[in-house]
Design a protein around this motif. Structure first.
Motif, short mmCIF file in Angstrom:
data_model
loop_
_atom_site.label_atom_id
_atom_site.label_comp_id
_atom_site.label_asym_id
_atom_site.label_seq_id
_atom_site.Cartn_x
_atom_site.Cartn_y
_atom_site.Cartn_z
N ILE A 127 0.85 -1.19 0.00
CA ILE A 127 0.00 0.00 0.00
C ILE A 127 0.89 1.25 0.00
N ASP A 128 0.33 2.36 -0.40
CA ASP A 128 1.10 3.59 -0.58
C ASP A 128 1.19 4.46 0.68
N LYS A 129 1.15 3.86 1.85
CA LYS A 129 1.33 4.60 3.11
C LYS A 129 2.39 3.89 3.94
N GLY A 130 3.16 4.68 4.69
CA GLY A 130 4.23 4.10 5.50
C GLY A 130 4.39 4.83 6.82
N THR A 131 5.60 4.73 7.38
CA THR A 131 5.87 5.33 8.69
C THR A 131 5.72 6.84 8.67
N ARG A 132 5.94 7.46 7.54
CA ARG A 132 5.77 8.93 7.45
C ARG A 132 4.31 9.33 7.65
N GLN A 133 3.41 8.41 7.37
CA GLN A 133 1.98 8.67 7.60
C GLN A 133 1.49 7.96 8.86
N ALA A 134 2.40 7.54 9.73
CA ALA A 134 2.11 6.90 11.03
C ALA A 134 1.55 5.49 10.89
N VAL A 135 1.85 4.79 9.81
CA VAL A 135 1.45 3.39 9.65
C VAL A 135 2.54 2.53 10.27
N LYS A 136 2.14 1.62 11.17
CA LYS A 136 3.10 0.79 11.90
C LYS A 136 2.76 -0.68 11.72
N PRO A 137 3.74 -1.57 11.97
CA PRO A 137 3.44 -3.01 11.90
C PRO A 137 2.36 -3.40 12.91
N ASN A 138 1.61 -4.43 12.55
CA ASN A 138 0.50 -4.99 13.33
C ASN A 138 -0.77 -4.13 13.31
N MET A 139 -0.81 -3.08 12.49
CA MET A 139 -2.05 -2.32 12.35
C MET A 139 -2.99 -3.10 11.43
N LEU A 140 -4.28 -3.05 11.75
CA LEU A 140 -5.28 -3.72 10.92
C LEU A 140 -5.49 -2.95 9.63
N VAL A 141 -5.78 -3.68 8.57
CA VAL A 141 -6.12 -3.07 7.28
C VAL A 141 -7.56 -3.48 6.98
N LEU A 142 -8.41 -2.47 6.80
CA LEU A 142 -9.83 -2.70 6.57
C LEU A 142 -10.22 -2.25 5.17
N SER A 143 -11.23 -2.92 4.63
CA SER A 143 -11.88 -2.47 3.41
C SER A 143 -13.33 -2.27 3.79
N GLU A 144 -13.77 -1.03 3.82
CA GLU A 144 -15.06 -0.64 4.39
C GLU A 144 -15.07 -1.09 5.85
N SER A 145 -15.86 -2.11 6.22
CA SER A 145 -15.86 -2.55 7.62
C SER A 145 -15.36 -3.97 7.76
N SER A 146 -14.71 -4.50 6.73
CA SER A 146 -14.20 -5.87 6.76
C SER A 146 -12.69 -5.88 6.90
N VAL A 147 -12.18 -6.84 7.67
CA VAL A 147 -10.73 -6.98 7.84
C VAL A 147 -10.15 -7.61 6.59
N VAL A 148 -9.09 -6.99 6.08
CA VAL A 148 -8.39 -7.50 4.89
C VAL A 148 -7.10 -8.18 5.32
N GLY A 149 -6.41 -7.61 6.29
CA GLY A 149 -5.14 -8.16 6.75
C GLY A 149 -4.53 -7.26 7.79
N LYS A 150 -3.20 -7.41 7.96
CA LYS A 150 -2.50 -6.55 8.91
C LYS A 150 -1.15 -6.17 8.31
N VAL A 151 -0.66 -5.01 8.74
CA VAL A 151 0.63 -4.51 8.28
C VAL A 151 1.72 -5.36 8.93
N VAL A 152 2.65 -5.89 8.10
CA VAL A 152 3.75 -6.68 8.66
C VAL A 152 5.08 -5.94 8.56
N ILE A 153 5.27 -5.17 7.50
CA ILE A 153 6.50 -4.37 7.35
C ILE A 153 6.06 -2.97 6.93
#
Length: 193
Positions: A127-153
């Motif tokens: 995805i096009d967001k990273g630590t500069r946008q405060a995205v960290k490992p183990n954050m949930l990734v949602l599509s609307e209200s459904s879980v898609v996955g989690k950030v690993v790196i």
């Protein structure tokens, strides 16, 4: 053109004559001139007012009809919305579904998928967001209200997301109807159990 010049000169001469007449006589002439003009003005005042009122009435009637149509549409939409809300409440109660409100989510980051892995050994996306946008490992990734996955790196501008359908994915889950806790994991067939 010649006629308008004559009218203009006539008015100018009349103004000069009125200016030359003594003040007491001017008042009498003005009064009689006003009386002479008052009759046609009064005669045409009522038909002009009636025509204006009819025009305004027609304009107001058209505007009133448009507002009534809009109001009827809004009432119908409100009725449909209320019916859907009541149906949703009945089905929620019938199926014993608890409302899903994520109360501990404080920030939302919207990202685009810039790369998908080939359907092979692992199922990840970038995805096009990273630590500069405060995205960290183990954050949930949602599509609307459904879980898609989690950030690993998470890099400065790009993050890698492990999808819940990957065989290495393990996410705690709760069955909403029974409130039973469990572990959601991906399978080699690309499904979740």
């Amino acid at each position: 053109m010649l006629r308008s010049i004559r009218v203009f000169l006539g008015i100018g001469v009349l103004v000069l004559i009125l200016a030359a007449i003594p003040l007491s006589s001017t008042a009498r002439i003005k009064g009689s001139f006003y009386s002479l003009l008052k009759v046609p003005v009064i005669f045409f005042e009522k038909p002009v007012k009636l025509a204006f009122d009819l025009y305004s009435f027609r304009k107001n009637a058209v505007e009133n009809q448009a507002l009534k149509n809009t109001l009827a549409e809004n009432r119908f939409q409100n009725f449909q919305s209320e019916e859907l809300r009541l149906e949703n409440a009945r089905l929620t109660k019938l199926l014993h579904i608890q409302p899903t409100i994520l109360s501990d989510v404080h920030h939302h980051y919207f990202a685009r998928v810039i790369l998908r892995s080939t359907p092979g050994w692992n199922r990840v996306i970038l995805i096009d967001k990273g630590t500069r946008q405060a995205v960290k490992p183990n954050m949930l990734v949602l599509s609307e209200s459904s879980v898609v996955g989690k950030v690993v790196i998470s890099g400065p501008w790009i993050s890698q997301v492990l999808l819940i359908t990957d065989t290495k994915s393990r996410i705690g889950a709760v069955i909403q109807r029974t409130r039973q806790a469990g572990l959601l994991f991906g399978t080699s067939a690309g499904q979740c159990h």
